[in-house]
Scaffold this active site. Structure first.
Site, mmCIF file in Angstrom:
data_model
loop_
_atom_site.group_PDB
_atom_site.id
_atom_site.type_symbol
_atom_site.label_atom_id
_atom_site.label_comp_id
_atom_site.label_asym_id
_atom_site.label_seq_id
_atom_site.Cartn_x
_atom_site.Cartn_y
_atom_site.Cartn_z
ATOM 1 N N TYR A 23 0.798 -1.231 0.000
ATOM 2 C CA TYR A 23 0.000 0.000 0.000
ATOM 3 C C TYR A 23 0.830 1.281 0.000
ATOM 4 O O TYR A 23 0.279 2.385 0.009
ATOM 5 C CB TYR A 23 -0.966 -0.012 1.185
ATOM 6 N N HIS A 31 -8.557 0.674 -6.471
ATOM 7 C CA HIS A 31 -7.760 -0.079 -5.493
ATOM 8 C C HIS A 31 -6.314 0.341 -5.636
ATOM 9 O O HIS A 31 -5.807 0.424 -6.764
ATOM 10 C CB HIS A 31 -7.897 -1.591 -5.709
HETATM 11 C C1 DQA Z 1 -7.695 -2.574 -1.453
HETATM 12 C C2 DQA Z 1 -7.618 -4.042 -1.910
HETATM 13 C C3 DQA Z 1 -8.495 -4.927 -1.045
HETATM 14 O O1 DQA Z 1 -8.399 -6.279 -1.481
HETATM 15 C C4 DQA Z 1 -8.035 -4.859 0.401
HETATM 16 O O2 DQA Z 1 -8.872 -5.642 1.216
HETATM 17 C C5 DQA Z 1 -7.960 -3.450 0.899
HETATM 18 C C6 DQA Z 1 -7.373 -2.445 0.032
HETATM 19 C C7 DQA Z 1 -6.717 -1.684 -2.225
HETATM 20 O O3 DQA Z 1 -6.892 -0.471 -2.222
HETATM 21 O O4 DQA Z 1 -5.757 -2.195 -2.809
HETATM 22 O O5 DQA Z 1 -8.308 -3.153 2.034
HETATM 23 O O6 DQA Z 1 -8.999 -2.105 -1.692
#
Ligand code: DQA
Length: 151
Positions: free
Chosen positions: A27, A104
């Site tokens: 992230y 995402h």
């Molecule tokens: C997410 C991807 C999802 O699978 C995960 O559960 C998240 C973050 C992303 O921004 O990459 O909480 O939404």
């Protein structure tokens, strides 16, 4: 009279309040407030007005979507893990009837199998995944075009 529709509700779901504590390799180590600051700058460049919302409560997320028709002209949604199983949020999003882009930060297609499913399929204009914070810029550009903002 010209009506200028330029409000974008940027909705973050579960675990985004602690984004900076989540796996930095996935992230990017960015905090939610820094992410929102970048989104806000990009939105203003595109003459869009962002409205931010985050909650860890699924019901609260649905309730915000119920109100979104009065608050916004479009939606960017990153519902985190709810994306993959919350039919309640999908139903609330359908009810909102606003142009929506799903974002995402990580590439959900190349991670666990369960992340490949999105309950928002068919309800969103586009899904942007795996581009980090820049994915939000792409989503804003798509919505600016859709809303005719700045024209
Ligand atoms: C997410 C991807 C999802 O699978 C995960 O559960 C998240 C973050 C992303 O921004 O990459 O909480 O939404």
């Amino acid at each position: 009279m010209t009506t200028f529709r330029n409000r974008v509700a940027v909705l973050h779901g579960v675990n985004f309040d602690v984004l900076d504590r989540r796996d930095a390799a996935v992230y990017g180590g960015i905090s939610l407030s820094e992410l929102e600051r970048r989104i806000s700058d990009w939105a203003h460049e595109l003459k869009l007005e962002p409205i931010f919302f985050q909650t860890n409560g699924e019901g609260e997320f649905c309730e915000y979507l119920h109100r979104s028709i009065d608050l916004a002209d479009s939606i960017i949604v990153n519902a985190g893990a709810w994306t993959h199983y919350s039919r309640a949020i999908a139903d609330a999003l359908e009810l909102a009837r606003l142009p929506t882009v799903e974002v995402h930060l990580s590439d959900v297609e190349s991670r666990d199998d369960w992340r490949k499913l999105s309950v928002f399929d068919g309800l969103v204009l586009a899904k942007v995944s795996g581009k980090g914070p820049d994915g939000y810029r792409e989503a804003l550009e798509l919505l600016a075009r859709e809303l005719g903002a700045g024209s």
